[in-house]
Every structure is written in structure tokens, then in C-alpha cells.
Write an enzyme that holds these catalytic residues in place. Structure first.
Site, PDB file in Angstrom:
ATOM      1  N   ASP A 156       0.876  -1.157   0.000  1.00 32.06           N
ATOM      2  CA  ASP A 156       0.000   0.000   0.000  1.00 32.06           C
ATOM      3  C   ASP A 156       0.926   1.222   0.000  1.00 32.06           C
ATOM      4  O   ASP A 156       2.150   1.077   0.114  1.00 32.06           O
ATOM      5  CB  ASP A 156      -0.886  -0.030   1.251  1.00 32.06           C
ATOM      6  CG  ASP A 156      -1.753   1.198   1.380  1.00 32.06           C
ATOM      7  OD1 ASP A 156      -2.405   1.575   0.398  1.00 32.06           O
ATOM      8  OD2 ASP A 156      -1.771   1.798   2.477  1.00 32.06           O
ATOM      9  N   ASP A 216      -0.208   5.173   1.021  1.00 36.22           N
ATOM     10  CA  ASP A 216      -0.504   6.235   1.979  1.00 36.22           C
ATOM     11  C   ASP A 216      -0.483   5.719   3.414  1.00 36.22           C
ATOM     12  O   ASP A 216      -1.159   4.742   3.749  1.00 36.22           O
ATOM     13  CB  ASP A 216      -1.871   6.848   1.681  1.00 36.22           C
ATOM     14  CG  ASP A 216      -1.871   7.625   0.385  1.00 36.22           C
ATOM     15  OD1 ASP A 216      -1.331   8.737   0.378  1.00 36.22           O
ATOM     16  OD2 ASP A 216      -2.386   7.108  -0.624  1.00 36.22           O
TER      17      ASP A 216
END
Length: 239
Positions: free
Chosen positions: A19, A21
Site C-alpha cells: 500500500d 498512503d
């Protein structure tokens, strides 16, 4: 016997899916700052519990969660919120710093030929802005899958589609069980688990135990990650 079986399952990782953020880039504070200012005009607050429900979702879906939860439907549309948020975020995203341990881990895996990619809830334009200061580092990824591509329309996290698609895009696509996912958000963890992948979670300190329980492993920082536990090359000197 059960512990031995689990250790065997964990040790067979050949590919890594990140991922972005809140995991590799410290952008979550930007979202909090801008959203707090927007909803504050209407006497509302933006608690972390609500933010956790939004994290990992496509932008429009997340904005609907916000509007409904804070009962702002009479003064703001999800689209209107996004337009205002966009203006506030555009100036901040290009300044995004790396999270602790992110560069070391990415460069280590790259140096040992471990295939890696990004699977992010951000759309392509935001991805480009957020990685402004770190393009050579993110260039080490085999590919990037953003949430605005046609194959993922209406199928954001916690659906497993983004992780399954990310795995299929490797030159030699691995089985889901051979992929190790890194996430910071509960919805992302749910998506990875639904894709039959193990998940290392690095959540925000505010996230409660309920939001962490589905992860295979929970760390307070990427600096704590030990690749050899997953069958990946160890850091030099074991550090």
C-alpha cells in the site's frame, strides 16, 4: 504442529505488494488537516475512528462515508467535499516525506531481486503528486496499480480485486499465497486477506485492537520488519 505449519506458510513469500498512503508515505496527516478544516466550518470534528473507516476506499466512496457519518448531506455533497479537499491537498502532496524504514526496505528488496509493486487507493494523479520527491525510489517497483483504472471501478478495498490484479501484473504471476502485502488500514488488510494473502500491518497508533486483528503480523514501524521471517533475504547483519 500448527505453529510449524504456519511458519511454513509464512516462509514461502516471493513477491511483495505495498500500500502507499500511511505506509510508505506520510500523507495521512495531510488528509486529516484538510478534512478537519472543512468539516470544522459546520461545527463538526473528524475523529480517527471515522478516518479509519474511510482509509483505503476510493475517494468518492470515502467521501460518502464522511458525509453520512457527520450528517452533512444538507450542506455538502460528496463531490463538493472532494473538490474542496483537492484544492487543499494539491499544495501538500508534493512535499510528502517517506515513513520510517520505507526506503531501506524497498532498496533492500530491490537489491535482492524481489519483485515489488504498489496497490494504492489513490488515483493516478494523486500518486504522481505524492511521489514527487521520491520518483527514483518508487521507480524500483515492477508496476503501480491505482484505484481509478477501469478494472477496479466500483471494486475498491475491502474487495480483493486490487491485490489480485497487482499479482497478475507481475511478469511471472505468483499464486496469491506467495505474495506478502504491507498495509496500514483495516480495509486494506481485509482486502488482502480476502485475496488469500498474508498481511503485515503497520497501523497508526490510534487504531484499536479490533482494527488490527485480521493482520498476520502487526508492527509499529517498517523498521521492525524482519524479511527472513517470511523467507525473504535478511538485512545485512540481521539489522
Amino acid at each position: 504442529m500448527a505453529a510449524s505449519t504456519e511458519a511454513s506458510r509464512k516462509s514461502g513469500k516471493t513477491h511483495v505488494i505495498f500500500d502507499m498512503d500511511g505506509l510508505l508515505l506520510d500523507t495521512e496527516t495531510f488528509y486529516t488537516t484538510v478534512t478537519t478544516a472543512i468539516v470544522g466550518r459546520y461545527g463538526k470534528t473528524f475523529p480517527y475512528e471515522l478516518k479509519a473507516r474511510m482509509m483505503g476506499r476510493p475517494s468518492l466512496e470515502a467521501s460518502k462515508v464522511l458525509i453520512d457519518a457527520l450528517e452533512l448531506g444538507e450542506v455538502m455533497t460528496p463531490e463538493g467535499y472532494l473538490e474542496e479537499r483537492e484544492r487543499g491537498l494539491e499544495a501538500l502532496f508534493p512535499t510528502a516525506p517517506l515513513m520510517p524504514g520505507a526506503e531501506r526496505l524497498i532498496r533492500h528488496l530491490s537489491a535482492h531481486g524481489v519483485p515489488m509493486c504498489i496497490a494504492t487507493g489513490s488515483h493516478k494523479r494523486h500518486y504522481d503528486l505524492k511521489t514527487t520527491l521520491h520518483r527514483p525510489l518508487f521507480g524500483l517497483m515492477n508496476h503501480v496499480v491505482t484505484s481509478d483504472i477501469d478494472e477496479l471501478k466500483g471494486r475498491g478495498k475491502p474487495n480483493p480485486d486490487i491485490f489480485l490484479l497487482s499479482a497478475r501484473r507481475f511478469p511471472e504471476p505468483p499464486q496469491p499465497s506467495a505474495c506478502l502485502v504491507f498495509e496500514d488500514a483495516p480495509l486494506g488488510v481485509e482486502a488482502a486477506v480476502a485475496a488469500s494473502m498474508h498481511v503485515v500491518m503497520v497501523p497508526a497508533p490510534q487504531l484499536d485492537a479490533e482494527g488490527r486483528k485480521k493482520a498476520t503480523q502487526v508492527l509499529s514501524s517498517l523498521e521492525e520488519f524482519r524479511p527472513e521471517e517470511w523467507g525473504l533475504p535478511a538485512f545485512t547483519g540481521g539489522k
